[in-house]
Design a protein around this motif. Sequence first.
Motif, PDB file in Angstrom:
ATOM      1  N   GLY A   1       0.818  -1.211   0.000  1.00 48.00           N
ATOM      2  CA  GLY A   1       0.000   0.000   0.000  1.00 48.00           C
ATOM      3  C   GLY A   1       0.850   1.259   0.000  1.00 48.00           C
ATOM      4  N   VAL A   2       1.881   1.269   0.827  1.00 49.58           N
ATOM      5  CA  VAL A   2       2.786   2.423   0.879  1.00 49.58           C
ATOM      6  C   VAL A   2       3.489   2.604  -0.463  1.00 49.58           C
ATOM      7  N   LEU A   3       3.947   1.498  -1.043  1.00 49.37           N
ATOM      8  CA  LEU A   3       4.613   1.575  -2.346  1.00 49.37           C
ATOM      9  C   LEU A   3       3.662   2.107  -3.415  1.00 49.37           C
TER      10      LEU A   3
ATOM     11  N   THR B   1       0.995   4.033  -3.032  1.00 46.55           N
ATOM     12  CA  THR B   1       0.759   5.461  -2.808  1.00 46.55           C
ATOM     13  C   THR B   1       1.939   6.286  -3.307  1.00 46.55           C
ATOM     14  N   SER B   2       3.158   5.823  -3.031  1.00 48.56           N
ATOM     15  CA  SER B   2       4.358   6.537  -3.465  1.00 48.56           C
ATOM     16  C   SER B   2       4.468   6.592  -4.984  1.00 48.56           C
ATOM     17  N   CYS B   3       3.926   5.578  -5.640  1.00 51.21           N
ATOM     18  CA  CYS B   3       3.975   5.518  -7.101  1.00 51.21           C
ATOM     19  C   CYS B   3       2.796   6.225  -7.761  1.00 51.21           C
ATOM     20  N   GLY B   4       1.848   6.688  -6.953  1.00 47.01           N
ATOM     21  CA  GLY B   4       0.694   7.386  -7.502  1.00 47.01           C
ATOM     22  C   GLY B   4      -0.335   6.474  -8.138  1.00 47.01           C
ATOM     23  N   VAL B   5      -0.382   5.213  -7.673  1.00 42.62           N
ATOM     24  CA  VAL B   5      -1.372   4.264  -8.184  1.00 42.62           C
ATOM     25  C   VAL B   5      -2.088   3.622  -7.004  1.00 42.62           C
ATOM     26  N   THR B   6      -3.130   2.860  -7.301  1.00 48.58           N
ATOM     27  CA  THR B   6      -3.835   2.154  -6.239  1.00 48.58           C
ATOM     28  C   THR B   6      -3.104   0.858  -5.901  1.00 48.58           C
ATOM     29  N   ARG B   7      -3.434   0.326  -4.721  1.00 51.25           N
ATOM     30  CA  ARG B   7      -2.890  -0.962  -4.326  1.00 51.25           C
ATOM     31  C   ARG B   7      -3.259  -2.029  -5.350  1.00 51.25           C
ATOM     32  N   ARG B   8      -4.476  -1.951  -5.830  1.00 48.64           N
ATOM     33  CA  ARG B   8      -4.951  -2.934  -6.800  1.00 48.64           C
ATOM     34  C   ARG B   8      -4.092  -2.912  -8.070  1.00 48.64           C
ATOM     35  N   THR B   9      -3.757  -1.703  -8.522  1.00 47.61           N
ATOM     36  CA  THR B   9      -2.919  -1.584  -9.717  1.00 47.61           C
ATOM     37  C   THR B   9      -1.558  -2.222  -9.488  1.00 47.61           C
ATOM     38  N   LEU B  10      -0.978  -1.965  -8.329  1.00 50.20           N
ATOM     39  CA  LEU B  10       0.339  -2.543  -8.033  1.00 50.20           C
ATOM     40  C   LEU B  10       0.251  -4.070  -8.010  1.00 50.20           C
ATOM     41  N   TYR B  11      -0.815  -4.599  -7.412  1.00 49.24           N
ATOM     42  CA  TYR B  11      -0.989  -6.050  -7.372  1.00 49.24           C
ATOM     43  C   TYR B  11      -1.322  -6.625  -8.758  1.00 49.24           C
ATOM     44  N   ASN B  12      -1.828  -5.804  -9.653  1.00 51.12           N
ATOM     45  CA  ASN B  12      -2.041  -6.277 -11.024  1.00 51.12           C
ATOM     46  C   ASN B  12      -0.716  -6.575 -11.713  1.00 51.12           C
ATOM     47  N   HIS B  13       0.340  -5.902 -11.265  1.00 51.71           N
ATOM     48  CA  HIS B  13       1.661  -6.073 -11.867  1.00 51.71           C
ATOM     49  C   HIS B  13       2.556  -7.027 -11.077  1.00 51.71           C
ATOM     50  N   PHE B  14       2.420  -7.000  -9.753  1.00 58.72           N
ATOM     51  CA  PHE B  14       3.327  -7.768  -8.891  1.00 58.72           C
ATOM     52  C   PHE B  14       2.537  -8.506  -7.817  1.00 58.72           C
ATOM     53  N   SER B  15       2.895  -9.757  -7.582  1.00 57.39           N
ATOM     54  CA  SER B  15       2.201 -10.548  -6.564  1.00 57.39           C
ATOM     55  C   SER B  15       2.562 -10.107  -5.155  1.00 57.39           C
ATOM     56  N   ASN B  16       3.764  -9.570  -4.991  1.00 57.89           N
ATOM     57  CA  ASN B  16       4.223  -9.173  -3.661  1.00 57.89           C
ATOM     58  C   ASN B  16       5.373  -8.179  -3.790  1.00 57.89           C
ATOM     59  N   LYS B  17       5.875  -7.740  -2.667  1.00 61.87           N
ATOM     60  CA  LYS B  17       6.920  -6.722  -2.631  1.00 61.87           C
ATOM     61  C   LYS B  17       8.232  -7.240  -3.234  1.00 61.87           C
ATOM     62  N   GLU B  18       8.556  -8.489  -2.970  1.00 60.36           N
ATOM     63  CA  GLU B  18       9.795  -9.036  -3.514  1.00 60.36           C
ATOM     64  C   GLU B  18       9.757  -9.055  -5.045  1.00 60.36           C
ATOM     65  N   GLU B  19       8.628  -9.440  -5.596  1.00 59.51           N
ATOM     66  CA  GLU B  19       8.490  -9.453  -7.057  1.00 59.51           C
ATOM     67  C   GLU B  19       8.623  -8.041  -7.619  1.00 59.51           C
ATOM     68  N   ALA B  20       8.072  -7.063  -6.912  1.00 64.92           N
ATOM     69  CA  ALA B  20       8.181  -5.666  -7.349  1.00 64.92           C
ATOM     70  C   ALA B  20       9.637  -5.214  -7.312  1.00 64.92           C
TER      71      ALA B  20
END
Length: 203
Positions: free
Chosen positions: A35-37, A39-58
Amino acid sequence: MSNMENQPKGTPSDRLLGPLRQAFFDFGYEQPTMGVLATSCGVTRRTLYNHFSNKEEAFRAMLRWRHGIEIAAGLAAGQRVLAAGGSPLDAVVTVMDVRYAEARRDLEGSPHAVEINYTAFRRCRDVMSHSAAVFQDRLAELLADLAVRDLVRLRPGVTPAALSQYLCDGARGVNQTLPPQPPGTLPERYRAMFTAILFGCCD
């Protein structure tokens, strides 16, 4: 929300990976949640999870992306030095400075530099190894071209691939010098290391 919301799954753009890199620089690896990542990227949590399964993958995707940029930029910078009449030594120093030293200088600006570096080697060793192999192959191609153009004369038994390995090993050794040296001194230390290597490998 930005156009990044409409990016196909699994194809994060530069516009996402650049801010993601900065977020890791700002917060380190362990502290931020997805969630913090996001927000910092200017996208929703859902969008980030659409690209990466978890923080390590990101983190791994960000590192792989950044390495690709650094490799291409380093080799292009070396070619510009040669086109301007610089020596092969000047070109190789420039290649390594852009490939490695600029990243070191960027990282030094983060309060989480040690953690990020440790995380990269602990969680992304395969990514690091793949990037190293790609870079060494590309550098070998440059060295082979220099040999064809008679700008370097390799000694018997020394191949462009071997010289590329020696130069990259030398650069990595300089990068990890103990006690640690300021990143701003890397180009001059690369030059000293590569002068010794080229003296031993070239006529």
